[in-house]
Design a protein around this motif. Structure first.
Motif, PDB file in Angstrom:
ATOM      1  N   GLN A   4       0.827  -1.206   0.000  1.00  0.00           N
ATOM      2  CA  GLN A   4       0.000   0.000   0.000  1.00  0.00           C
ATOM      3  C   GLN A   4       0.862   1.258   0.000  1.00  0.00           C
ATOM      4  O   GLN A   4       1.985   1.262   0.502  1.00  0.00           O
ATOM      5  N   ASN A   5       0.297   2.300  -0.535  1.00  0.00           N
ATOM      6  CA  ASN A   5       0.971   3.584  -0.624  1.00  0.00           C
ATOM      7  C   ASN A   5       0.460   4.494   0.492  1.00  0.00           C
ATOM      8  O   ASN A   5      -0.735   4.805   0.533  1.00  0.00           O
ATOM      9  N   GLU A   8      -1.735   7.286  -0.681  1.00  0.00           N
ATOM     10  CA  GLU A   8      -2.753   6.951  -1.678  1.00  0.00           C
ATOM     11  C   GLU A   8      -3.970   7.878  -1.607  1.00  0.00           C
ATOM     12  O   GLU A   8      -4.636   8.112  -2.626  1.00  0.00           O
TER      13      GLU A   8
END
Length: 242
Positions: A4-5, A8
């Motif tokens: 995951q970023n 995001e």
């Protein structure tokens, strides 16, 4: 962290602005809604161990510690975790995502989640993970935007044709969707979800609802007070793992 970023939805970019906003002395929701609510419920629940998911700069973790609780704070944004550690050098803070919590099963008496689920992309995964790490008999305490408040934020703004005042419009309430949110210099992407989506996700995790409330302020500047009364923006839920 599952690939995951942390940016995001813009939270890594917004971290410094978030800290600045939260440190402001005239934060109505913090002063008159969230802090009094947490003080009341933490006193009533009296957890010995706790995890805060989405701890930000660690304000609530420090409150939990002051209640005699052994607390761990977790946030996906390095800058926020660093700020929490700077303010509380003896505290325990880790980097991680709500959808993949790096803790053993049945680890905490309480999982606290304050104004975070509206920023989480996979709601079901986050709730499944919180359920996994809370002990049987323990509680998950949620403080979140009310769904009609998030629906208003996600709706196209309008003005009253008679007074020119901004109107809080609610449209497409049953349609979950992301929307752009701006608070001072901070810009993020948040989620609107109808209340039924939150309720069903917790019920699907096998939890039991013990308390639900839309807290009312007892004080505050008159304009902010009545603006909140007209459309309360905070709801709280306590779920128990049997």
């Amino acid at each position: 962290m599952g690939g995951q970023n942390p940016d995001e939805n813009g939270w890594a970019s917004a971290a410094r602005s978030w800290i600045k906003n939260m440190d402001a002395p005239d934060h109505f929701l913090r002063q008159h809604i969230i802090t009094p609510l947490l003080e009341e419920r933490l006193s009533a629940l009296a957890p010995k161990t706790a995890l805060e998911v989405g701890c930000g700069e660690g304000r609530n973790c420090r409150m939990l510690r002051d209640f005699g609780c052994s607390v761990t704070g977790l946030d996906p944004v390095d800058a926020l975790v660093d700020a929490a550690r700077e303010r509380d050098p003896s505290g325990r803070y880790e980097t991680g995502f709500s959808e993949s919590l790096p803790f053993e099963n049945d680890s905490f008496d309480l999982v606290l989640c304050v104004m975070v689920l509206g920023n989480v992309n996979d709601l079901g995964a986050a709730i499944t993970q919180m359920t996994r790490v809370v002990k049987p008999g323990g509680h998950i305490l949620i403080v979140e935007n009310t769904s009609f408040a998030s629906a208003s934020l996600a709706s196209r703004p309008a003005k009253c044709p008679e007074t020119g005042r901004d109107l809080k419009v609610i449209s497409k309430y049953l349609m979950p969707r992301q929307y752009d949110f701006q608070w001072g210099e901070m810009q993020t992407r948040n989620w609107h979800r109808p209340l039924s989506h939150y309720m069903q996700a917790f019920l699907d995790a096998g939890l039991t609802l013990k308390r639900f409330d839309e807290p009312r302020p007892k004080a505050g500047p008159k304009d902010a007070f009545w603006d909140y009364i007209n459309m309360p923006s905070v709801m709280t839920m306590e779920w128990k793992k049997l």
